[in-house]
Design a protein around this motif. Structure first.
Motif, PDB file in Angstrom:
ATOM      1  N   LEU A 178       0.835  -1.222  -0.030  1.00  0.00           N
ATOM      2  CA  LEU A 178      -0.034  -0.101   0.100  1.00  0.00           C
ATOM      3  C   LEU A 178       0.874   1.340   0.069  1.00  0.00           C
ATOM      4  O   LEU A 178       0.655   2.026  -0.657  1.00  0.00           O
ATOM      5  N   GLN A 179       1.898   1.290   0.857  1.00  0.00           N
ATOM      6  CA  GLN A 179       2.975   2.578   0.903  1.00  0.00           C
ATOM      7  C   GLN A 179       3.435   2.624  -0.480  1.00  0.00           C
ATOM      8  O   GLN A 179       3.777   3.596  -1.021  1.00  0.00           O
ATOM      9  N   LEU A 180       4.224   1.583  -0.718  1.00  0.00           N
ATOM     10  CA  LEU A 180       4.712   1.782  -2.021  1.00  0.00           C
ATOM     11  C   LEU A 180       4.206   2.135  -3.307  1.00  0.00           C
ATOM     12  O   LEU A 180       4.603   3.050  -4.017  1.00  0.00           O
ATOM     13  N   GLY A 182       1.457   3.924  -3.364  1.00  0.00           N
ATOM     14  CA  GLY A 182       1.362   5.471  -3.390  1.00  0.00           C
ATOM     15  C   GLY A 182       2.468   5.965  -3.708  1.00  0.00           C
ATOM     16  O   GLY A 182       2.544   7.111  -4.530  1.00  0.00           O
ATOM     17  N   SER A 183       3.563   5.804  -2.922  1.00  0.00           N
ATOM     18  CA  SER A 183       4.849   6.796  -3.350  1.00  0.00           C
ATOM     19  C   SER A 183       5.448   6.650  -4.624  1.00  0.00           C
ATOM     20  O   SER A 183       5.819   7.738  -5.174  1.00  0.00           O
ATOM     21  N   SER A 184       5.406   5.512  -5.263  1.00  0.00           N
ATOM     22  CA  SER A 184       5.904   5.027  -6.652  1.00  0.00           C
ATOM     23  C   SER A 184       4.843   5.920  -7.551  1.00  0.00           C
ATOM     24  O   SER A 184       5.559   6.671  -8.671  1.00  0.00           O
ATOM     25  N   ARG A 185       3.783   5.792  -7.326  1.00  0.00           N
ATOM     26  CA  ARG A 185       2.873   6.569  -8.340  1.00  0.00           C
ATOM     27  C   ARG A 185       3.202   8.189  -8.264  1.00  0.00           C
ATOM     28  O   ARG A 185       3.233   8.705  -9.369  1.00  0.00           O
ATOM     29  N   THR A 186       3.218   8.804  -6.807  1.00  0.00           N
ATOM     30  CA  THR A 186       3.549  10.151  -6.885  1.00  0.00           C
ATOM     31  C   THR A 186       4.916  10.273  -7.467  1.00  0.00           C
ATOM     32  O   THR A 186       5.056  11.452  -7.999  1.00  0.00           O
ATOM     33  N   ALA A 187       5.856   9.409  -7.244  1.00  0.00           N
ATOM     34  CA  ALA A 187       7.185   9.828  -7.668  1.00  0.00           C
ATOM     35  C   ALA A 187       7.125   9.846  -9.167  1.00  0.00           C
ATOM     36  O   ALA A 187       7.826  10.681  -9.997  1.00  0.00           O
ATOM     37  N   ALA A 188       6.174   8.780 -10.040  1.00  0.00           N
ATOM     38  CA  ALA A 188       6.493   9.013 -11.306  1.00  0.00           C
ATOM     39  C   ALA A 188       5.723   9.841 -11.845  1.00  0.00           C
ATOM     40  O   ALA A 188       5.852  10.705 -12.967  1.00  0.00           O
ATOM     41  N   GLU A 189       4.526  10.581 -11.032  1.00  0.00           N
ATOM     42  CA  GLU A 189       3.863  11.713 -11.775  1.00  0.00           C
ATOM     43  C   GLU A 189       4.559  12.929 -11.575  1.00  0.00           C
ATOM     44  O   GLU A 189       4.761  13.734 -12.495  1.00  0.00           O
ATOM     45  N   LYS A 190       5.629  13.126 -10.485  1.00  0.00           N
ATOM     46  CA  LYS A 190       6.491  14.351 -10.255  1.00  0.00           C
ATOM     47  C   LYS A 190       7.418  14.249 -11.388  1.00  0.00           C
ATOM     48  O   LYS A 190       7.775  15.233 -11.958  1.00  0.00           O
ATOM     49  N   PHE A 191       7.918  13.073 -11.433  1.00  0.00           N
ATOM     50  CA  PHE A 191       9.068  13.034 -12.694  1.00  0.00           C
ATOM     51  C   PHE A 191       8.570  13.475 -14.123  1.00  0.00           C
ATOM     52  O   PHE A 191       9.165  13.912 -14.713  1.00  0.00           O
ATOM     53  N   LEU A 192       7.290  13.065 -14.143  1.00  0.00           N
ATOM     54  CA  LEU A 192       6.808  13.312 -15.502  1.00  0.00           C
ATOM     55  C   LEU A 192       6.577  14.839 -15.485  1.00  0.00           C
ATOM     56  O   LEU A 192       6.943  15.647 -16.752  1.00  0.00           O
ATOM     57  N   ASP A 193       6.093  15.307 -14.614  1.00  0.00           N
ATOM     58  CA  ASP A 193       6.216  17.097 -14.631  1.00  0.00           C
ATOM     59  C   ASP A 193       7.741  17.587 -14.830  1.00  0.00           C
ATOM     60  O   ASP A 193       7.536  18.544 -15.610  1.00  0.00           O
ATOM     61  N   GLU A 263       7.535   0.247 -12.633  1.00  0.00           N
ATOM     62  CA  GLU A 263       7.734  -0.072 -11.369  1.00  0.00           C
ATOM     63  C   GLU A 263       6.342   0.059 -10.653  1.00  0.00           C
ATOM     64  O   GLU A 263       5.598  -0.587  -9.910  1.00  0.00           O
ATOM     65  N   SER A 264       5.622   1.343 -11.040  1.00  0.00           N
ATOM     66  CA  SER A 264       4.297   1.744 -10.252  1.00  0.00           C
ATOM     67  C   SER A 264       3.437   0.679 -11.031  1.00  0.00           C
ATOM     68  O   SER A 264       2.214   0.187 -10.173  1.00  0.00           O
ATOM     69  N   ARG A 265       3.249   0.262 -12.133  1.00  0.00           N
ATOM     70  CA  ARG A 265       2.266  -0.484 -12.633  1.00  0.00           C
ATOM     71  C   ARG A 265       2.488  -2.158 -12.173  1.00  0.00           C
ATOM     72  O   ARG A 265       1.416  -2.654 -11.797  1.00  0.00           O
ATOM     73  N   HIS A 266       3.524  -2.346 -11.792  1.00  0.00           N
ATOM     74  CA  HIS A 266       3.914  -3.759 -11.347  1.00  0.00           C
ATOM     75  C   HIS A 266       3.338  -3.879  -9.707  1.00  0.00           C
ATOM     76  O   HIS A 266       2.365  -4.650  -9.237  1.00  0.00           O
ATOM     77  N   LEU A 267       3.449  -2.639  -9.130  1.00  0.00           N
ATOM     78  CA  LEU A 267       2.976  -2.603  -7.842  1.00  0.00           C
ATOM     79  C   LEU A 267       1.453  -2.666  -7.610  1.00  0.00           C
ATOM     80  O   LEU A 267       0.838  -3.339  -7.055  1.00  0.00           O
ATOM     81  N   GLU A 268       0.884  -1.957  -8.757  1.00  0.00           N
ATOM     82  CA  GLU A 268      -0.595  -1.793  -9.048  1.00  0.00           C
ATOM     83  C   GLU A 268      -1.129  -3.459  -8.947  1.00  0.00           C
ATOM     84  O   GLU A 268      -1.883  -3.921  -8.624  1.00  0.00           O
ATOM     85  N   ALA A 269      -0.528  -4.213  -9.997  1.00  0.00           N
ATOM     86  CA  ALA A 269      -0.617  -5.725 -10.183  1.00  0.00           C
ATOM     87  C   ALA A 269      -0.720  -6.544  -8.966  1.00  0.00           C
ATOM     88  O   ALA A 269      -1.361  -7.321  -8.673  1.00  0.00           O
TER      89      ALA A 269
END
Lengths: 341, 366
Positions: A178-180, A182-193, A263-269
């Motif tokens: 759960l923690q990961l 959230g964090s990885s999705r946020t990191a991905a979004e920020k890096f996209l910015d 990473e983010s999509r794997h964690l979702e899976a």
């Protein structure tokens, strides 16, 4: 655990060699060219597939009835459907994969296929062989939607997500996930910015460079000529800044960007798998209660249901433990869990 | 709201016209405006390019006066300070203006009478606005027979320059805006990377992610500094020049030259009329009227000659001024560009250093 050399293959294809080499665009349709090496060493398979074909494959993987505990598998995630001239909403969903002229998207598809081929339970699915080797696209008929579909996670099911686990090992894995996630999705979004802003800067440098070029003044006046020379030189500097910024942004996209996305999509899976297990747990507990409370007439039938539920749950846990989980709590917990159920 | 911001003006000089070699005074923003106003009224109409003072900003200054201690107020004050410094430097670089007693007084005197007519919404301010409008209308109606190709060419040149500089200015502003955005985004990414690093079990990866977050934070600072460089060096310079060129064109020296020419022409026309009238009077028997006419003609002849001299004088001065302006412009741009390129190189080198330091950490992950 000793590092064994795994023979990664699906049927007649060598898994490590799967490449999505090209993407062709015809109007709004995207077609992907997939190349893989024959195991027999006698050459290559060249096939062209659309996103519909990938979905077909994914559905077949989900509905492998003959594999016990299939719900415990972390299914390799397929990226979201690509759209040419995507709306803002779709662009946001695709994230990094929408950029770089579909190259990152091809890499994501490649990873998907490679992961499927590498999976000990999924690689044996005949649909996979068909997908990779058949000259004609595999059947495009829609198969029935099943409970693996993410959309079927109805709102009331969300309650189950928080259901306390009977197994310390899995509870830890769930919490960590759960923690990961959230964090990885946020990191991905920020890096996209960051990547998108780098691109904007590149464009702005280009504009400045062009504007400077317009400042060249004709005539023989020495001051004018000096000014013009300065402007031309500066224009060249900014043009090379543009190129450098563009290449920063592309590099960021293809390395960390893609990495964070995968990473983010794997964690979702993984989250989805854990949720399926939890749902099964809830089902099991409810079956036990029913069996206990059942009147003698129904008792036998309820016991049957309970037994079936127990078996399914055990199988799922077995399969899940062998999956590449993001968290590996210390050894003791894994041993304890066998006795709890 | 009686609080105001005072700026310290420090001068180091070896010129004998000053009493000391090293001195400072405190001045308010309105003092600067007052100085400009005096110089403009004395020198603009004879053809000297008087550097324009920085613009007023009612919104910005009000926030500062109210005592808001935040980032944007500090930026505003710094921006203004920098602009005032550039303004003074340009003014004293002008050989004629440097000798002006008002300038000397401004730099040296510990107390200055408060310039009251500089407030935007005062009666003097409104009068200025009305005059501006009137001048604009006037400009459209005066058609001058330009006998001097040099001036026509220069007019065109300044028109072009104005357009180009405005475009450049707009480009730079956009660049500065995006750089600031990049700095913000990098900072946010650094935070999220740190969080991810804390969540990860695998310690080498966790350490690497935390390091990455640190690197990104440093880079964010770099981006900010670069944005500032872009801004202070380029954007302000371009803005200054756009305003300077306006001082040359509209309500500026070229305009005054046209007005001077107009005055001269008017006198000539009047003289002609008087001569015709005198010729008519010759045939009438009015000796005192005739004498009056002859006196008037003598006076007008003097005026015409003066008008011609004035016109030639202003044309000469403008030629010299424009020459000086062009030289200054090239020098200014060259200096700024060199400074900017140096800062760019430094930024890039620092970036490389940060990433090279991070590389071993990244490699240690597996």
């Amino acid at each position: 655990m000793m590092e064994e050399v795994k023979d990664v293959s699906a049927g007649s294809v060598h898994g490590d060699t799967i490449k999505v080499t090209e993407v062709l665009q015809d109007g709004d349709t995207l077609t992907f060219i997939i190349v893989s090496q024959k195991l027999s060493g006698t050459g290559e398979y060249h096939v062209d597939r659309t996103y519909d074909d990938f979905e077909w494959l994914q559905q077949h993987l989900y509905t492998q009835e003959d594999v016990p505990g299939i719900q415990g598998v972390i299914f390799p995630p397929l990226p979201v459907r690509p759209q040419v001239n995507a709306s803002a909403k779709v662009m946001k969903q695709l994230g990094f994969l929408a950029l770089g002229e579909w190259q990152p998207y091809c890499r994501a598809l490649e990873t998907f296929l490679q992961q499927v081929v590498a999976h000990r339970l999924l690689s044996k699915n005949p649909a996979l062989e068909l997908f990779l080797t058949s000259a004609d696209p595999p059947g495009r008929q829609k198969i029935k939607k099943n409970l693996f579909n993410r959309l079927s996670q109805a709102m009331e099911e969300m309650r189950k997500e928080g259901h306390k686990d009977v197994d310390e090992f899995f509870q830890t894995v769930r919490d960590q996930n759960l923690q990961l996630t959230g964090s990885s999705r946020t990191a991905a979004e920020k890096f996209l910015d960051v990547v998108l802003t780098e691109q904007k800067i590149a464009v702005a440098c280009g504009h400045f460079s062009a504007a400077l070029h317009l400042c060249v003044e004709p005539g023989q006046d020495p001051d004018h000529k000096a000014f013009s020379r300065v402007c031309v030189k500066l224009s060249e500097v900014f043009d090379s800044m543009r190129k450098s910024m563009m290449s920063f942004s592309l590099n960021d996209l293809n390395t960390l960007g893609l990495g964070l996305d995968l990473e983010s999509r794997h964690l979702e899976a993984e989250k989805e798998m854990l949720f399926r297990r939890t749902c099964k747990l809830v089902e099991l507990e409810s079956a036990r209660r029913n069996a206990e409370r059942a009147k003698p007439v129904r008792k036998a039938a309820m016991e049957e249901v309970k037994k079936a539920s127990e078996t399914e749950f055990e199988q799922i846990c077995e399969v899940a433990k062998q999956e590449p989980l993001s968290a590996r709590p210390c050894g003791n917990a894994a041993e304890e869990s066998d006795s709890v159920v | 709201m009686n609080a105001y911001m005072a700026y310290k003006v420090s001068t180091k000089t070896s010129l004998s016209v000053f009493k000391q070699r090293d001195f400072s005074v405190k001045r308010r923003f309105s003092d600067f405006l007052g100085l400009h106003s005096k110089l403009a009224s004395k020198y603009l109409h004879i053809g000297y390019i008087v550097p324009p003072a920085p613009e007023k900003s009612i919104v910005g200054m009000t926030k500062v006066k109210v005592g808001k201690e935040d980032q944007s107020s500090n930026e505003f004050v710094e921006k203004r300070r920098s602009a005032l410094e550039r303004y003074l430097m340009r003014t004293v670089k002008h050989p004629i203006l440097l000798k002006d007693p008002d300038v000397l007084q401004f730099l040296e005197n510990s107390e200055l009478p408060r310039a009251v007519n500089t407030q935007a919404l005062s009666s003097a301010g409104i009068l200025r606005m009305v005059n501006k409008a009137a001048d604009a209308v006037n400009k459209m109606t005066i058609k001058m027979n330009e006998s001097d190709a040099w001036f026509e060419e220069k007019q065109q040149h300044f028109e072009n320059l104005d357009v180009q500089l405005r475009k450049l200015h707009a480009s730079v502003e956009s660049l500065v805006c995006h750089r600031k955005e990049l700095s913000v985004n990098t900072a946010q990414f650094a935070k999220s990377a740190a969080m991810l690093g804390n969540s990860e079990d695998h310690t080498a990866l966790s350490r690497a992610l935390s390091q990455l977050a640190e690197v990104e934070e440093k880079i964010d600072q770099l981006h900010q500094d670069q944005a500032n460089a872009d801004f202070y060096l380029f954007s302000e310079l371009l803005g200054d020049y756009v305003r300077l060129i306006t001082a040359v064109k509209v309500r500026g020296v070229f305009d005054h030259r046209i007005k001077t020419w107009q005055k001269w022409q008017d006198s000539q026309v009047l003289l002609l009329k008087k001569r015709e009238a005198e010729a008519k009077l010759q045939f009438t028997n009015k000796p005192d009227k005739l004498q009056q006419a002859k006196d008037e003609i003598k006076e007008l002849e003097g005026k015409v000659q003066q008008g011609e001299r004035d016109f030639e004088q202003i044309s000469k001065i403008i030629r010299k001024e424009v020459g000086r302006f062009e030289k200054e412009r090239v020098k200014d741009f060259k200096t700024i560009i060199v400074k900017y390129l140096e800062s760019l190189v430094q930024t890039q080198q620092q970036l490389i250093k940060y990433w090279e330091a991070f590389l071993p950490e990244a490699k240690a992950i597996s």
